[in-house]
Design a protein around this motif. Structure first.
Motif, PDB file in Angstrom:
ATOM      1  N   ILE A  13      36.261  44.621  46.958  1.00 15.77           N
ATOM      2  CA  ILE A  13      36.779  45.191  45.709  1.00 15.77           C
ATOM      3  C   ILE A  13      38.295  45.308  45.784  1.00 15.77           C
ATOM      4  O   ILE A  13      39.012  44.944  44.853  1.00 15.77           O
ATOM      5  CB  ILE A  13      36.119  46.562  45.415  1.00 15.77           C
ATOM      6  N   ILE A  17      40.950  43.384  43.344  1.00 18.51           N
ATOM      7  CA  ILE A  17      41.997  44.052  42.568  1.00 18.51           C
ATOM      8  C   ILE A  17      43.363  43.453  42.900  1.00 18.51           C
ATOM      9  O   ILE A  17      44.131  43.093  42.013  1.00 18.51           O
ATOM     10  CB  ILE A  17      41.995  45.570  42.861  1.00 18.51           C
ATOM     11  N   ALA A  50      31.268  41.301  38.593  1.00 19.82           N
ATOM     12  CA  ALA A  50      31.149  42.495  37.761  1.00 19.82           C
ATOM     13  C   ALA A  50      32.135  42.410  36.592  1.00 19.82           C
ATOM     14  O   ALA A  50      31.808  42.752  35.460  1.00 19.82           O
ATOM     15  CB  ALA A  50      31.403  43.744  38.597  1.00 19.82           C
ATOM     16  N   TYR A  91      37.883  50.110  22.913  1.00 16.85           N
ATOM     17  CA  TYR A  91      38.890  50.476  23.887  1.00 16.85           C
ATOM     18  C   TYR A  91      39.095  49.403  24.944  1.00 16.85           C
ATOM     19  O   TYR A  91      40.193  49.128  25.381  1.00 16.85           O
ATOM     20  CB  TYR A  91      38.437  51.776  24.532  1.00 16.85           C
ATOM     21  N   LEU A  92      37.979  48.783  25.364  1.00 14.81           N
ATOM     22  CA  LEU A  92      38.084  47.836  26.459  1.00 14.81           C
ATOM     23  C   LEU A  92      38.313  46.412  25.984  1.00 14.81           C
ATOM     24  O   LEU A  92      38.383  45.499  26.774  1.00 14.81           O
ATOM     25  CB  LEU A  92      36.815  47.876  27.310  1.00 14.81           C
ATOM     26  N   MET A 103      45.579  38.619  30.849  1.00 16.09           N
ATOM     27  CA  MET A 103      44.715  39.607  31.453  1.00 16.09           C
ATOM     28  C   MET A 103      44.493  39.378  32.938  1.00 16.09           C
ATOM     29  O   MET A 103      44.494  40.296  33.717  1.00 16.09           O
ATOM     30  CB  MET A 103      43.406  39.488  30.708  1.00 16.09           C
TER      31      MET A 103
ATOM     32  N   ILE B 110      29.856  50.703  29.662  1.00 18.88           N
ATOM     33  CA  ILE B 110      30.816  50.466  30.744  1.00 18.88           C
ATOM     34  C   ILE B 110      31.967  51.454  30.646  1.00 18.88           C
ATOM     35  O   ILE B 110      32.389  52.055  31.628  1.00 18.88           O
ATOM     36  CB  ILE B 110      31.370  49.024  30.668  1.00 18.88           C
ATOM     37  N   GLU B 111      32.438  51.621  29.433  1.00 21.25           N
ATOM     38  CA  GLU B 111      33.561  52.526  29.230  1.00 21.25           C
ATOM     39  C   GLU B 111      33.192  53.939  29.664  1.00 21.25           C
ATOM     40  O   GLU B 111      33.972  54.620  30.339  1.00 21.25           O
ATOM     41  CB  GLU B 111      33.946  52.503  27.760  1.00 21.25           C
ATOM     42  N   LEU B 122      40.193  55.274  33.629  1.00 18.56           N
ATOM     43  CA  LEU B 122      39.909  54.347  32.530  1.00 18.56           C
ATOM     44  C   LEU B 122      41.199  53.746  31.977  1.00 18.56           C
ATOM     45  O   LEU B 122      41.280  52.543  31.719  1.00 18.56           O
ATOM     46  CB  LEU B 122      39.131  55.081  31.433  1.00 18.56           C
ATOM     47  N   PHE B 125      42.616  51.237  34.438  1.00 20.70           N
ATOM     48  CA  PHE B 125      41.795  50.035  34.420  1.00 20.70           C
ATOM     49  C   PHE B 125      42.103  49.182  33.187  1.00 20.70           C
ATOM     50  O   PHE B 125      42.246  47.970  33.267  1.00 20.70           O
ATOM     51  CB  PHE B 125      40.310  50.404  34.451  1.00 20.70           C
ATOM     52  N   ARG B 129      43.379  45.559  33.609  1.00 24.08           N
ATOM     53  CA  ARG B 129      42.413  44.488  33.427  1.00 24.08           C
ATOM     54  C   ARG B 129      42.449  43.896  32.026  1.00 24.08           C
ATOM     55  O   ARG B 129      42.176  42.718  31.836  1.00 24.08           O
ATOM     56  CB  ARG B 129      41.017  45.046  33.759  1.00 24.08           C
ATOM     57  N   GLU B 150      46.191  52.133  42.819  1.00 24.96           N
ATOM     58  CA  GLU B 150      45.215  51.338  43.555  1.00 24.96           C
ATOM     59  C   GLU B 150      43.885  52.089  43.707  1.00 24.96           C
ATOM     60  O   GLU B 150      42.812  51.519  43.505  1.00 24.96           O
ATOM     61  CB  GLU B 150      45.785  50.965  44.929  1.00 24.96           C
ATOM     62  N   LEU B 153      41.998  52.150  40.467  1.00 22.10           N
ATOM     63  CA  LEU B 153      41.378  50.852  40.183  1.00 22.10           C
ATOM     64  C   LEU B 153      40.129  50.642  41.030  1.00 22.10           C
ATOM     65  O   LEU B 153      39.123  50.120  40.550  1.00 22.10           O
ATOM     66  CB  LEU B 153      42.377  49.716  40.423  1.00 22.10           C
ATOM     67  N   GLN B 154      40.208  51.069  42.276  1.00 21.93           N
ATOM     68  CA  GLN B 154      39.017  50.909  43.126  1.00 21.93           C
ATOM     69  C   GLN B 154      37.846  51.718  42.581  1.00 21.93           C
ATOM     70  O   GLN B 154      36.705  51.253  42.600  1.00 21.93           O
ATOM     71  CB  GLN B 154      39.334  51.312  44.564  1.00 21.93           C
ATOM     72  N   TYR B 157      36.485  49.813  39.612  1.00 24.50           N
ATOM     73  CA  TYR B 157      35.732  48.619  39.993  1.00 24.50           C
ATOM     74  C   TYR B 157      34.383  48.997  40.611  1.00 24.50           C
ATOM     75  O   TYR B 157      33.382  48.317  40.384  1.00 24.50           O
ATOM     76  CB  TYR B 157      36.541  47.762  40.977  1.00 24.50           C
ATOM     77  N   ARG B 158      34.383  50.040  41.397  1.00 28.37           N
ATOM     78  CA  ARG B 158      33.100  50.494  41.966  1.00 28.37           C
ATOM     79  C   ARG B 158      32.153  50.896  40.844  1.00 28.37           C
ATOM     80  O   ARG B 158      30.969  50.581  40.866  1.00 28.37           O
ATOM     81  CB  ARG B 158      33.318  51.674  42.921  1.00 28.37           C
ATOM     82  N   LEU B 160      32.185  49.833  37.816  1.00 27.64           N
ATOM     83  CA  LEU B 160      31.782  48.609  37.115  1.00 27.64           C
ATOM     84  C   LEU B 160      30.647  47.904  37.866  1.00 27.64           C
ATOM     85  O   LEU B 160      29.666  47.467  37.266  1.00 27.64           O
ATOM     86  CB  LEU B 160      32.998  47.687  36.992  1.00 27.64           C
ATOM     87  N   ALA B 161      30.799  47.827  39.185  1.00 26.85           N
ATOM     88  CA  ALA B 161      29.760  47.186  39.997  1.00 26.85           C
ATOM     89  C   ALA B 161      28.455  47.976  39.896  1.00 26.85           C
ATOM     90  O   ALA B 161      27.374  47.402  39.792  1.00 26.85           O
ATOM     91  CB  ALA B 161      30.215  47.093  41.448  1.00 26.85           C
ATOM     92  N   ARG B 164      26.779  47.264  36.647  1.00 24.79           N
ATOM     93  CA  ARG B 164      26.197  45.931  36.613  1.00 24.79           C
ATOM     94  C   ARG B 164      24.877  45.893  37.386  1.00 24.79           C
ATOM     95  O   ARG B 164      23.909  45.270  36.957  1.00 24.79           O
ATOM     96  CB  ARG B 164      27.181  44.930  37.203  1.00 24.79           C
ATOM     97  N   GLU B 165      24.853  46.567  38.522  1.00 28.50           N
ATOM     98  CA  GLU B 165      23.598  46.601  39.271  1.00 28.50           C
ATOM     99  C   GLU B 165      22.511  47.289  38.472  1.00 28.50           C
ATOM    100  O   GLU B 165      21.372  46.856  38.453  1.00 28.50           O
ATOM    101  CB  GLU B 165      23.796  47.311  40.610  1.00 28.50           C
ATOM    102  N   GLU B 167      22.275  47.350  35.296  1.00 22.56           N
ATOM    103  CA  GLU B 167      21.859  46.448  34.223  1.00 22.56           C
ATOM    104  C   GLU B 167      20.897  45.389  34.750  1.00 22.56           C
ATOM    105  O   GLU B 167      19.930  45.034  34.109  1.00 22.56           O
ATOM    106  CB  GLU B 167      23.083  45.770  33.618  1.00 22.56           C
TER     107      GLU B 167
END
Lengths: 337, 170
Positions: A13, A17, A50, A91-92, A103, B110-111, B122, B125, B129, B150, B153-154, B157-158, B160-161, B164-165, B167
């Motif tokens: 991760i 990033i 992801a 928002y996203l 992006m 996700i948000e 948020l 990110f 992104r 940083e 962001l981590q 991302y965590r 987000l992962a 996804r899992e 889902e």
């Protein structure tokens, strides 16, 4: 991926990033990290995946907002330009095209990806099949040191991205697996799943049945459903049409013994014996309908045997072999030719 | 940067780029991919490429990711095909407006998931992104340290992962 080491996942991760950052320059450091362990690349791709899901969702929303907009993702690339202003509550979602394209890596790098997408990738490693002809054997060495020995007339599907996974589509294979508690080796056949919690097991997949024999360690059959544990010396036989699972004992030395040129059967049908002969000898052998369901237990020595001479084997099975235009058919002693 | 200079950089770092491609799983195709990469780059208007080496790396990295995505997608297609036959079609079969509706819901999820890590997570990110702003700039903008950015962001991302899992399990 639940089986991925947490620390590796965290590192992946962090690299995802960093490499996303427009200012990133430490490509040497990234290379070294990737080279340190072959799982690092897999974990890195997982971390990016992801994000991809997020992008795909944005695309769905954006393309509905303006159906006549730019074609989305024709090249399977992630930064297809989107040309409309999304509603403020999203928002996203990208605010405008420029931002959207910037992006990830800037417009130039993005357009480069569009350009290169096709072509080269057709040569790239992808999910791949290994197939053997009847009578042929093949040993597949996997990157982690695991090994799959394919008997004849066998088809197996592997994946470079998932080196701990195999799908047995047809035939017979002996799996000698380097065990990893955190990352079990998975074998799928049809709708059934085998998860190794040990090291060596043999799998036969035919249209009628799944036959699994374990010679070392432990295999889990259909975890999450039947969840049957098969320790060494156990055999699982699933009759596909009747959905019936039978567990029996098997002598460990009999598992995968076909590699030595011996075929060992315990209560197999002559139909299955014919299939095994077919696989191992490389000649077409079928059992006539009248005798296909007859049971057989015993050992057939195939070493140094002439595939053109099926009669001695047939005698062992208590039937007759008849030469046909293509291969042999096994018929009952009393059958009229 | 002229074509000539660009080529000089490329040739000087050819081995390193190959090594990188192999580390990214290119295997025996690394040479071919690099060659192709060069052909494309040399075809392009190169006047905007100010730091070519990171540019080459980034393009190579994107290429590899693109490949994995395509492989993933073709597997997904096979999967969808069998799903259709079992009568449990996937969202990709739905008409666009329905898909968009579902996508909106998913994005809201996700948000919410990332937002549960804190409003700043948020915001960081999104700036990173979605708006494509570098971590350094975000740090300046929000008046926080680079390492805070940083860390945020981590966490994003965590999250987000994790989403996804979740889902995938559905």
């Amino acid at each position: 991926m639940a089986d991925m080491n947490d620390m590796v996942r965290e590192q992946a991760i962090a690299w995802a990033i960093r490499t996303r950052d427009a200012d990133f320059t430490d490509w040497n450091g990234f290379t070294l990290w990737l080279e340190a362990d072959r799982w690092h690349n897999v974990a890195y791709e997982e971390a990016l995946a992801a994000e991809d899901r997020l992008v795909a969702l944005s695309d769905d929303v954006a393309s509905a907002a303006e159906p006549k907009g730019a074609p989305i993702d024709q090249n399977g690339q992630m930064d297809a330009p989107i040309s409309q202003q999304p509603a403020n509550d999203d928002y996203l979602l990208p605010r405008d095209q420029t931002n959207r394209r910037r992006m990830m890596f800037g417009a130039l790098a993005a357009s480069l990806v569009v350009a290169v997408s096709a072509g080269v990738w057709t040569q790239m490693p992808q999910p791949y099949d290994v197939m053997t002809e009847p009578g042929q054997r093949e040993i597949v060495a996997l990157p982690d040191g695991s090994q799959i020995t394919l008997n004849g007339d066998t088809s197996i599907e592997l994946d470079h991205k998932k080196p701990r996974y195999a799908r047995l589509n047809r035939g017979e294979a002996l799996f000698t697996v380097v065990h990893d508690d955190d990352d079990p080796f998975i074998v799928d056949t049809g709708k059934m799943r085998l998860v190794d919690a040990g090291t060596e097991f043999n799998v036969v997949k035919s249209d009628e049945a799944l036959d699994v024999a374990v010679s070392e360690g432990l295999v889990i059959y259909n975890p999450g459903r039947e969840n049957v544990s098969l320790p060494a010396g156990k055999r699982l036989y699933r009759d596909i049409s009747r959905s019936r699972v039978t567990i029996s004992d098997i002598a460990i030395e009999q598992v995968g013994i076909w590699r030595t040129g011996q075929l060992s059967f315990t209560g197999a049908t002559l139909g299955e014996v014919a299939e095994a002969l077919d696989r191992n000898l490389g000649v077409t052998v079928t059992a006539s309908e009248a005798i296909a369901a007859r049971p057989f237990s015993g050992v057939i020595q195939l070493k140094d045997r002439d595939p053109e001479d099926m009669e001695p084997i047939a005698a062992l099975l208590g039937v007759r072999a008849e030469k046909q235009a293509k291969g042999w058919i096994l018929i009952g002693d009393d059958a009229v030719p | 940067m002229t074509q000539h200079e660009l080529q000089a950089v490329f040739l000087n770092h050819r081995d390193a780029l190959l090594r990188f491609l192999r580390a990214r799983g290119a295997g025996d195709n690394a040479e071919d991919i690099l060659q192709d990469l060069w052909l494309r780059v040399s075809d392009m208007d190169d006047s905007n490429i100010t730091s070519p080496l990171p540019y080459f790396y980034r393009a190579a990295n994107n290429l590899m990711h693109d490949h994995y995505r395509m492989a993933q997608r073709s597997r997904q297609r096979d999967h969808d095909w069998s799903d259709v036959h079992r009568g449990t079609g996937d969202a990709s079969d739905l008409p666009l407006p329905d898909r968009a509706l579902i996508a909106r819901q998913r994005l809201a999820e996700i948000e919410a998931t990332i937002g549960s890590e804190g409003p700043r997570v948020l915001e960081v990110f999104r700036r990173f992104r979605v708006d494509g702003i570098s971590q350094r700039q975000i740090a300046e903008e929000l008046g926080i340290s680079l390492s805070s950015v940083e860390k945020d962001l981590q966490r994003a991302y965590r999250a987000l992962a994790r989403w996804r899992e979740g889902e995938d399990v559905e």
